[in-house]
Write a protein that holds these residues in place. Structure first.
Motif, short mmCIF file in Angstrom:
data_model
loop_
_atom_site.label_atom_id
_atom_site.label_comp_id
_atom_site.label_asym_id
_atom_site.label_seq_id
_atom_site.Cartn_x
_atom_site.Cartn_y
_atom_site.Cartn_z
N ASP A 84 0.83 -1.22 0.00
CA ASP A 84 0.00 0.00 0.00
C ASP A 84 0.86 1.26 0.00
O ASP A 84 0.59 2.22 0.75
N GLY A 85 1.94 1.22 -0.78
CA GLY A 85 2.79 2.41 -0.91
C GLY A 85 3.72 2.65 0.27
O GLY A 85 4.45 3.64 0.29
N ARG A 86 3.69 1.76 1.27
CA ARG A 86 4.53 1.95 2.46
C ARG A 86 5.52 0.82 2.63
O ARG A 86 5.25 -0.32 2.25
N LEU A 87 6.66 1.14 3.26
CA LEU A 87 7.66 0.14 3.58
C LEU A 87 7.06 -0.86 4.56
O LEU A 87 6.58 -0.48 5.63
N ALA A 88 7.09 -2.16 4.20
CA ALA A 88 6.43 -3.16 5.04
C ALA A 88 7.36 -4.29 5.43
O ALA A 88 6.91 -5.32 5.93
N GLY A 89 8.65 -4.14 5.19
CA GLY A 89 9.60 -5.19 5.56
C GLY A 89 10.79 -5.18 4.63
O GLY A 89 10.88 -4.36 3.70
N LEU A 90 11.72 -6.08 4.89
CA LEU A 90 12.90 -6.21 4.02
C LEU A 90 13.32 -7.68 4.02
O LEU A 90 13.37 -8.31 5.08
N VAL A 91 13.57 -8.20 2.83
CA VAL A 91 14.02 -9.59 2.71
C VAL A 91 15.47 -9.57 2.23
O VAL A 91 15.80 -8.89 1.26
N SER A 92 16.32 -10.29 2.95
CA SER A 92 17.73 -10.38 2.54
C SER A 92 18.00 -11.77 1.97
O SER A 92 17.20 -12.70 2.16
N ILE A 93 19.15 -11.90 1.32
CA ILE A 93 19.50 -13.20 0.75
C ILE A 93 19.65 -14.23 1.87
O ILE A 93 19.35 -15.40 1.70
N GLY A 94 20.07 -13.76 3.06
CA GLY A 94 20.19 -14.66 4.22
C GLY A 94 18.84 -15.23 4.61
O GLY A 94 18.73 -16.41 4.95
N ASP A 95 17.79 -14.40 4.54
CA ASP A 95 16.44 -14.88 4.85
C ASP A 95 16.02 -15.95 3.85
O ASP A 95 15.38 -16.94 4.23
N LEU A 96 16.37 -15.74 2.56
CA LEU A 96 15.99 -16.71 1.53
C LEU A 96 16.70 -18.04 1.72
O LEU A 96 16.10 -19.10 1.59
N VAL A 97 17.99 -17.97 2.05
CA VAL A 97 18.77 -19.20 2.27
C VAL A 97 18.18 -19.96 3.46
O VAL A 97 17.98 -21.18 3.41
N LYS A 98 17.90 -19.22 4.55
CA LYS A 98 17.33 -19.83 5.76
C LYS A 98 16.00 -20.52 5.43
O LYS A 98 15.75 -21.67 5.82
N HIS A 99 15.17 -19.83 4.67
CA HIS A 99 13.86 -20.35 4.29
C HIS A 99 14.01 -21.62 3.44
O HIS A 99 13.33 -22.62 3.67
N ARG A 100 14.93 -21.58 2.48
CA ARG A 100 15.14 -22.72 1.57
C ARG A 100 15.68 -23.93 2.34
O ARG A 100 15.27 -25.06 2.10
#
Ligand code: AMP
Length: 143
Positions: free
Chosen positions: A109-125
């Motif tokens: 909705d036009g507002r900053l709502a979080g940040l995803v880093s490559i570390g988050d993606l690796v952890k998730h995978r």
């Protein structure tokens, strides 16, 4: 799986810094928060750019210690690639690989709502692969 899944686990807090602050302030922030990038905000609080440790490194390599007194706005990337809460994980990986960056601010909705880093993606995978392996082990054990 989407960005929403990752944000539900890690939270929506985003470390930001004003575009009018100094590079030395940004270094203090990245160091004290133990992170690799900060989202840069303008006077209105809106997304103005992103500053990563690579930008700091490049600035110091070009200008030496004098760069520490430069404004954050001089060294940030203003053209920020963002994603939304419903963006898929595969799309995130493609965006990071093609753009050669490791951070993606999430806009909702036009507002900053979080940040995803490559570390988050690796952890998730890794968690996904582990769950798949466990399911296979359970299946074999009960077959
Ligand atoms: P990083 O790999 O995220 O530390 O950043 C590498 C370079 O890409 C730096 O110059 C950052 O300012 C820039 N950068 C980081 N994230 C993004 C993004 N989401 N969109 C555009 N540029 C970015």
């Amino acid at each position: 799986m989407s960005v929403e899944t990752i944000l539900a686990k890690k939270g929506r807090d985003v470390v930001t810094i004003g575009a009018d602050r100094l590079l030395s302030d940004a270094i203090d922030l990245l160091g004290s928060r133990r992170i690799g990038a900060a989202v840069v905000t303008g006077a209105d609080g809106a997304l103005a750019g992103i500053l990563s440790e690579r930008d700091v490194l490049r600035a110091v390599a070009h200008r030496g210690a004098a760069a520490l007194d430069d404004g954050v706005a001089e060294h940030m990337t203003a053209n920020v690639v963002t994603c939304g809460p419903s963006t898929g994980i595969d799309t995130l990986m493609s965006l990071m690989t093609e753009g050669k960056f490791r951070h993606l601010p999430v806009i909702e909705d036009g507002r900053l709502a979080g940040l995803v880093s490559i570390g988050d993606l690796v952890k998730h995978r890794l968690a996904e692969v582990e769950a798949e392996h466990q399911a296979l082990r359970d299946y074999i054990a009960t077959a």
